[in-house]
Design a protein around this motif. Sequence first.
Motif, PDB file in Angstrom:
ATOM      1  N   SER A 104       0.831  -1.198   0.000  1.00  0.00           N
ATOM      2  CA  SER A 104       0.000   0.000   0.000  1.00  0.00           C
ATOM      3  C   SER A 104       0.868   1.252   0.000  1.00  0.00           C
ATOM      4  N   ALA A 105       0.210   2.390  -0.054  1.00  0.00           N
ATOM      5  CA  ALA A 105       0.929   3.662   0.046  1.00  0.00           C
ATOM      6  C   ALA A 105       1.709   3.736   1.353  1.00  0.00           C
ATOM      7  N   ALA A 106       1.154   3.208   2.438  1.00  0.00           N
ATOM      8  CA  ALA A 106       1.854   3.228   3.719  1.00  0.00           C
ATOM      9  C   ALA A 106       3.107   2.367   3.677  1.00  0.00           C
ATOM     10  N   ASP A 107       3.019   1.197   3.071  1.00  0.00           N
ATOM     11  CA  ASP A 107       4.209   0.348   2.929  1.00  0.00           C
ATOM     12  C   ASP A 107       5.300   1.073   2.154  1.00  0.00           C
ATOM     13  N   ALA A 108       4.906   1.701   1.050  1.00  0.00           N
ATOM     14  CA  ALA A 108       5.874   2.435   0.233  1.00  0.00           C
ATOM     15  C   ALA A 108       6.494   3.576   1.021  1.00  0.00           C
ATOM     16  N   ALA A 109       5.681   4.282   1.810  1.00  0.00           N
ATOM     17  CA  ALA A 109       6.190   5.412   2.583  1.00  0.00           C
ATOM     18  C   ALA A 109       7.201   4.958   3.624  1.00  0.00           C
ATOM     19  N   VAL A 110       6.912   3.853   4.316  1.00  0.00           N
ATOM     20  CA  VAL A 110       7.841   3.365   5.342  1.00  0.00           C
ATOM     21  C   VAL A 110       9.151   2.922   4.699  1.00  0.00           C
ATOM     22  N   ALA A 111       9.083   2.191   3.601  1.00  0.00           N
ATOM     23  CA  ALA A 111      10.308   1.751   2.928  1.00  0.00           C
ATOM     24  C   ALA A 111      11.131   2.933   2.450  1.00  0.00           C
ATOM     25  N   ALA A 112      10.459   3.951   1.901  1.00  0.00           N
ATOM     26  CA  ALA A 112      11.175   5.133   1.425  1.00  0.00           C
ATOM     27  C   ALA A 112      11.802   5.896   2.584  1.00  0.00           C
ATOM     28  N   MET A 113      11.077   6.035   3.706  1.00  0.00           N
ATOM     29  CA  MET A 113      11.649   6.722   4.863  1.00  0.00           C
ATOM     30  C   MET A 113      12.868   5.986   5.392  1.00  0.00           C
ATOM     31  N   ALA A 114      12.810   4.668   5.421  1.00  0.00           N
ATOM     32  CA  ALA A 114      13.949   3.901   5.915  1.00  0.00           C
ATOM     33  C   ALA A 114      15.179   4.131   5.040  1.00  0.00           C
ATOM     34  N   VAL A 115      14.985   4.160   3.729  1.00  0.00           N
ATOM     35  CA  VAL A 115      16.115   4.404   2.836  1.00  0.00           C
ATOM     36  C   VAL A 115      16.615   5.843   2.967  1.00  0.00           C
ATOM     37  N   LEU A 116      15.716   6.804   3.126  1.00  0.00           N
ATOM     38  CA  LEU A 116      16.152   8.184   3.330  1.00  0.00           C
ATOM     39  C   LEU A 116      17.042   8.291   4.566  1.00  0.00           C
ATOM     40  N   ASN A 117      16.761   7.498   5.598  1.00  0.00           N
ATOM     41  CA  ASN A 117      17.610   7.468   6.781  1.00  0.00           C
ATOM     42  C   ASN A 117      19.056   7.138   6.401  1.00  0.00           C
ATOM     43  N   VAL A 118      19.229   6.288   5.390  1.00  0.00           N
ATOM     44  CA  VAL A 118      20.568   5.862   4.970  1.00  0.00           C
ATOM     45  C   VAL A 118      21.197   6.870   4.015  1.00  0.00           C
TER      46      VAL A 118
END
Length: 641
Positions: A104-118
Amino acid sequence: MPEAGSAPSPGTAAIAAATSTASADRTRFDRRELLAAGLAGAAFVATGTRAIAQSGDRAPDAPRTGTATVAQHRPEVPMPHGGVTAGHPLAAMAGMRMLLQGGSAADAAVAAMAVLNVVEPWASSAAGNGFATCLDRKAGKVVSLAFTGGAPRLLDPNVDPEELDSGPKAVTVPGAFGGWIALARRFGRLPLATLLEPAIGYARDGHPLDPSIALFIRRQQAGLARYPTSAAIFLPGGQPPAPRAIFRNTPLARTLQALADAETRARKGGADRDHALQAAYDYFYSGPIAQEFARFSRETGGWLRLDDLTAYRPRWDDPVTTSYRGLDIYCSPLTSRTGLELCEQLNLVEGFDIAQLAAGGPEVSHLVIEAIKVAKADVYRYAADPAHARTPVAALLSKRYAAQRRRLIDPARAMAYPQGGDADSFPQAMREGGRPIRLATRDERSRGGDTTSLSVVDADGNAIAVTTTVGGGFGTSMVMGDTGLLFNNGLRLGSTSPYDGHPNKVAPGQVALLGNGPTILLDKGRLRLVCGSPGGETIGQTQFQFLVNVIDHGMPIQAAIEAPRFALNAAPNFYRPGAAITVQMESRVSPATVQALAALGHRTEAVGPYAIGSIQGVLVDPSGTRMGGADPRRMGYAIGY
């Protein structure tokens, strides 16, 4: 500028006359224009334009047909089934990977936020803070998620403000990871281990460090070098990494893997998805990671303790909202100052016929500048953590209040930075003539902030905008122990008030103001726009100008993103009536506009041509076509399918 329906003033007419320019007819289409317009050679014949050769030196792809300027640096990205636009290409792709796996959009948002952390460590962290604005298509409702930690309970409010800029005493309770779990629990489908997989890989195996991030690390070298845990990651061998060097954060990879493993163990033990996600949350906020945070804070002289972490909860709430030109605007509530700021700015200019003014011209620029001054004066007078102070939100968002405050805007003259208005129901004891009581300290200069943003739409019509931050660049500059995580320095001046008696004065347990303002627009219940921007103090200003471009001037999303911007800077800060205001203008703003604004009394300063904000968004037209845009001012990238 007169309100709608009234005659134009002589001052307005003078501005228009002084800055009017003739535009020459263009008789030749180059290949970039062909591609941008989506036209074939036959279509040009049908419109009466001379045919363009299909071969030779006049063919659409021949070098001699190339233009000297580029209207847009990014293409609009079609998103018929969904898409992600984020502050870094790898983050956008991580989100897209989730969508393609049925997430879902939420799954995509969490994955993107995790990568932005890196990949954007100077602006993003699982131990940072932020806001999400979410459209639940099935429920037909927009909701807001605040993942914002407060000051530790042991904080000394009389601390020297410089100690809140960086280091152990600048630490706020980490909120972002709790936000990731809250999003995944309410709106997600995929396991946390799947969502974190891209970020774990980039942190463990490395990724090419963007040159801008390498530059930020070099600028912050002295601060990062003070803390061995930070230097080990960001200054390998004692030096900043080179641009495009393979950059790793091995402690962060271990932390994220441990969180994924906590969820996996719970699932193997029979837990359902919700309880498995809670197991990862507990591992972070009361388990081994929290214990490492607390140990490191105590040993370095900080105030953060385990009970601060176990008491934290992300918060679902109703967004602040207003209407503008028939559209419904939804943005972050307190403790975001930007939701209030953006809505009031739109309310203020709604009384003027912006659509009849030239986009980027002095008339509309003057109106926008003055509206920003008024809204910031109000927000910085009243806004604070609603758990610790009473803010007259309904009054600040009302059309009646906007009509009263609009009277301050003179079309022929720039106003001084005003005093905040007398908003309804604000406690009389706090008014004190509208001026805060001064602190004994002479330090009242606001510190800047750094953030990152993303927007997502999915195949079911759900949409999420997220803006997340570690406060000032690299936050506290201190990696907390062996976790690989930087914390937010949200207690710094600017996010908190330097004045005693102000409701946003730093205090134990209080959540400081954030500038994060992820935004969703609905048109009669249908998604029209989802967007957000980083930029600290400039976030509300950037999004305001972007929305005027889209709504009033009818620009396509990428044109609206790339249009020149300006931002107001206040010395010493926006809390203080009478502060000196400088309008920082991207150097692409026309000289005629700059001169006309100076004639009105604005103090202007030229900054880089692409220097202010970084919008990521998805625009939906009345037919339902969804087009994503990303800002060339940073590393923003949009991907659709």
